[in-house]
Design an enzyme around this catalytic site. Structure first.
Site, PDB file in Angstrom:
ATOM      1  NE  ARG A  23      -4.319  -1.123   0.005  1.00 15.64           N
ATOM      2  CZ  ARG A  23      -4.490  -2.140  -0.861  1.00 15.64           C
ATOM      3  NH1 ARG A  23      -3.545  -2.472  -1.715  1.00 15.64           N
ATOM      4  NH2 ARG A  23      -5.629  -2.821  -0.877  1.00 15.64           N
ATOM      5  CG  HIS A  76      -3.187  -0.552  -6.940  1.00 14.24           C
ATOM      6  ND1 HIS A  76      -3.457   0.105  -5.765  1.00 14.24           N
ATOM      7  CD2 HIS A  76      -3.354  -1.869  -6.652  1.00 14.24           C
ATOM      8  CE1 HIS A  76      -3.788  -0.776  -4.822  1.00 14.24           C
ATOM      9  NE2 HIS A  76      -3.726  -1.996  -5.345  1.00 14.24           N
TER      10      HIS A  76
HETATM   11  P1  NDP Z   1      -1.294 -10.598   5.231  1.00  8.74           P
HETATM   12  O1  NDP Z   1      -2.211 -10.042   6.254  1.00  8.74           O
HETATM   13  O2  NDP Z   1      -1.310 -12.054   4.954  1.00  8.74           O
HETATM   14  O3  NDP Z   1       0.210 -10.198   5.585  1.00  8.74           O
HETATM   15  C1  NDP Z   1       0.551  -8.957   6.110  1.00  8.74           C
HETATM   16  C2  NDP Z   1       1.986  -9.023   6.607  1.00  8.74           C
HETATM   17  O4  NDP Z   1       2.377  -7.737   7.061  1.00  8.74           O
HETATM   18  C3  NDP Z   1       2.178 -10.001   7.766  1.00  8.74           C
HETATM   19  O5  NDP Z   1       3.406 -10.683   7.634  1.00  8.74           O
HETATM   20  C4  NDP Z   1       2.225  -9.066   8.976  1.00  8.74           C
HETATM   21  O6  NDP Z   1       2.964  -9.545  10.082  1.00  8.74           O
HETATM   22  C5  NDP Z   1       2.937  -7.874   8.358  1.00  8.74           C
HETATM   23  N1  NDP Z   1       2.687  -6.675   9.164  1.00  8.74           N
HETATM   24  C6  NDP Z   1       1.515  -6.048   9.411  1.00  8.74           C
HETATM   25  N2  NDP Z   1       1.698  -4.998  10.229  1.00  8.74           N
HETATM   26  C7  NDP Z   1       3.024  -4.971  10.522  1.00  8.74           C
HETATM   27  C8  NDP Z   1       3.827  -4.137  11.331  1.00  8.74           C
HETATM   28  N3  NDP Z   1       3.309  -3.124  12.023  1.00  8.74           N
HETATM   29  N4  NDP Z   1       5.147  -4.416  11.407  1.00  8.74           N
HETATM   30  C9  NDP Z   1       5.692  -5.449  10.727  1.00  8.74           C
HETATM   31  N5  NDP Z   1       4.975  -6.283   9.935  1.00  8.74           N
HETATM   32  C10 NDP Z   1       3.660  -6.039   9.840  1.00  8.74           C
HETATM   33  O7  NDP Z   1      -1.581  -9.785   3.898  1.00  8.74           O
HETATM   34  P2  NDP Z   1      -1.379 -10.224   2.385  1.00  8.74           P
HETATM   35  O8  NDP Z   1      -0.033 -10.807   2.209  1.00  8.74           O
HETATM   36  O9  NDP Z   1      -2.533 -11.028   1.918  1.00  8.74           O
HETATM   37  O10 NDP Z   1      -1.475  -8.802   1.657  1.00  8.74           O
HETATM   38  C11 NDP Z   1      -0.595  -7.762   2.013  1.00  8.74           C
HETATM   39  C12 NDP Z   1      -1.076  -6.449   1.403  1.00  8.74           C
HETATM   40  O11 NDP Z   1      -0.830  -6.427   0.004  1.00  8.74           O
HETATM   41  C13 NDP Z   1      -2.576  -6.194   1.513  1.00  8.74           C
HETATM   42  O12 NDP Z   1      -2.908  -5.688   2.786  1.00  8.74           O
HETATM   43  C14 NDP Z   1      -2.805  -5.188   0.417  1.00  8.74           C
HETATM   44  O13 NDP Z   1      -2.721  -3.904   0.968  1.00  8.74           O
HETATM   45  C15 NDP Z   1      -1.650  -5.401  -0.560  1.00  8.74           C
HETATM   46  N6  NDP Z   1      -2.094  -5.847  -1.871  1.00  8.74           N
HETATM   47  C16 NDP Z   1      -1.680  -5.125  -2.977  1.00  8.74           C
HETATM   48  C17 NDP Z   1      -2.058  -5.517  -4.231  1.00  8.74           C
HETATM   49  C18 NDP Z   1      -1.598  -4.795  -5.434  1.00  8.74           C
HETATM   50  O14 NDP Z   1      -2.103  -5.071  -6.538  1.00  8.74           O
HETATM   51  N7  NDP Z   1      -0.640  -3.905  -5.341  1.00  8.74           N
HETATM   52  C19 NDP Z   1      -2.945  -6.682  -4.439  1.00  8.74           C
HETATM   53  C20 NDP Z   1      -3.285  -7.373  -3.230  1.00  8.74           C
HETATM   54  C21 NDP Z   1      -2.879  -6.952  -1.987  1.00  8.74           C
HETATM   55  P3  NDP Z   1       2.481 -10.858  10.911  1.00  8.74           P
HETATM   56  O15 NDP Z   1       2.809 -12.014   9.975  1.00  8.74           O
HETATM   57  O16 NDP Z   1       3.332 -10.842  12.118  1.00  8.74           O
HETATM   58  O17 NDP Z   1       1.015 -10.687  11.150  1.00  8.74           O
HETATM   59  C1  OXD Z   2      -6.016  -5.693  -3.000  1.00  6.06           C
HETATM   60  C2  OXD Z   2      -5.641  -4.785  -4.078  1.00  6.06           C
HETATM   61  O1  OXD Z   2      -5.854  -5.335  -1.825  1.00  6.06           O
HETATM   62  O2  OXD Z   2      -6.060  -5.025  -5.224  1.00  6.06           O
HETATM   63  O3  OXD Z   2      -6.485  -6.809  -3.290  1.00  6.06           O
HETATM   64  O4  OXD Z   2      -4.900  -3.832  -3.845  1.00  6.06           O
END
Ligand code: NDP
Ligand code: OXD
Length: 319
Positions: free
Chosen positions: A234, A282
């Protein structure tokens, strides 16, 4: 439980007709209502609400769903309406979407490490320089946010040979690569990382967390100036002015960027004109309607059979 009506509310930039077609095909006979397109503001119980960047009033109108589904992996579009949601929130975890992110991260890391931007610029000038780069096994990639998407991407990078580590909120026993946990271990993670891949979600803790301090602590790529940066989680997690400065001054040798503070990226952003930056709109991992609708309907069937819901989200954590 009887069969749910499926209420779908999609805002933002997504194109609604493909979702209408796919829900009509994939709902297995359940009634599907698109808000506001169908002009319907009340449906009988039971119903579920499927949303993506929807106008907040939909959560007042359809205020008693059995579950709320986020049609994307991110749930930051639900932060502002969190108080209105008195139902479990389910998010997309889907192999189609995960593999799209894996493709994007591998492409980006290879693009930077193999200096493809430089090759492309040289081609335009008909130049044939001798450019060298280390083998993948000698390149240390660090994934901020090794969750569903980041872990899969890290595993694929390991197959290519990269030396991968992650940084998460908590420790991750059984992860396929070492994971540094929490703020106390951030510096050690950055010090070993030459290519930083940011797939953090947007939460109160991560907002603006990736900036000058982080970039300055990265290890440099030998012979390539600074470190490299890939941003595909993000945009809100990145301090964009500090990112531009790090790219301008060579703290970062290059970046591949998919997400931004403001999208579309404003025309006057300095990032557009930087030779060492590749920008995508994006587009790293789209929600593909056939894959997502199949998962949503499968989960609704579980709900109707009284089984526990998979992958519910704790909105108090923000992700
Ligand atoms: P998950 O919830 O599976 O993973 C999130 C990760 O971030 C976890 O490892 C979590 O740690 C870590 N995290 C969260 N907060 C913190 C923090 N404060 N400090 C350190 N680590 C942190 O999410 P996904 O992998 O499914 O997706 C990740 C993001 O990708 C989504 O939230 C979305 O915003 C983005 N996205 C972007 C897309 C695009 O097209 N550009 C498409 C799809 C998603 P922990 O393992 O310890 O919980
Ligand atoms: C998602 C995205 O969060 O498309 O799935 O960014």
């Amino acid at each position: 439980m009887s069969r749910n009506t499926i209420v779908v509310a999609i805002g933002g930039t997504w194109d609604v007709p493909p979702w209408q077609d796919e829900f009509a095909r994939g709902a297995k006979g359940r009634r599907v209502v698109f808000w506001p397109q169908d002009g319907i503001t009340a449906v009988p119980q039971p119903y579920v609400l499927c949303s993506w960047k929807a106008k907040p009033e939909v959560y007042d109108i359809f205020n008693n769903p059995q579950a709320v589904f986020s049609l994307g992996a991110g749930v930051d579009h639900l932060h502002a309406v969190r108080e209105k949601l008195n139902a479990p929130v389910v998010r997309v975890i889907n192999s189609d979407l995960t593999m799209r992110m894996v493709e994007y991260v591998c492409l980006s890391v290879l693009y930077l490490h193999r200096q493809i931007g430089r090759h492309a610029a040289n081609q335009r000038q008909r130049l044939w320089p001798d450019i060298t780069q280390p083998a993948a096994k000698d390149v240390r990639v660090g994934i901020m946010g090794p969750g569903q998407l980041g872990t899969a991407a890290g595993k694929a990078l390991q197959v290519i040979g990269y030396d991968v580590a992650g940084w998460a909120r908590g420790a991750k026993a059984g992860a396929p690569f070492p994971v540094f946990a929490g703020k106390d271990n951030l510096d050690a993670f950055l010090a070993r990382t030459q290519v930083l891949v940011n797939i953090l979600p947007n939460t109160p803790e991560t907002r603006g967390a990736v900036g000058a301090d982080v970039f300055a602590k990265l290890a440099r790529m030998e012979g390539q100036g600074g470190a490299y940066f890939v941003s595909a989680g993000r945009g809100e997690t990145v301090n964009e002015a500090e990112l531009a400065e790090a790219l301008r001054t060579g703290v970062l040798a290059g970046a591949v960027l998919d997400v931004f503070n403001k999208e579309p990226l404003p025309q006057d952003s300095p990032l557009w004109g930087m030779e060492n930056v590749l920008i995508t709109p994006h587009a790293a991992a789209d929600s593909y309607p056939p894959a997502i609708v199949a998962q949503v309907v499968d989960t609704i069937e579980r709900l109707e059979r009284g089984e526990p819901l998979p992958v519910t989200v704790d909105l108090s954590k923000g992700y």
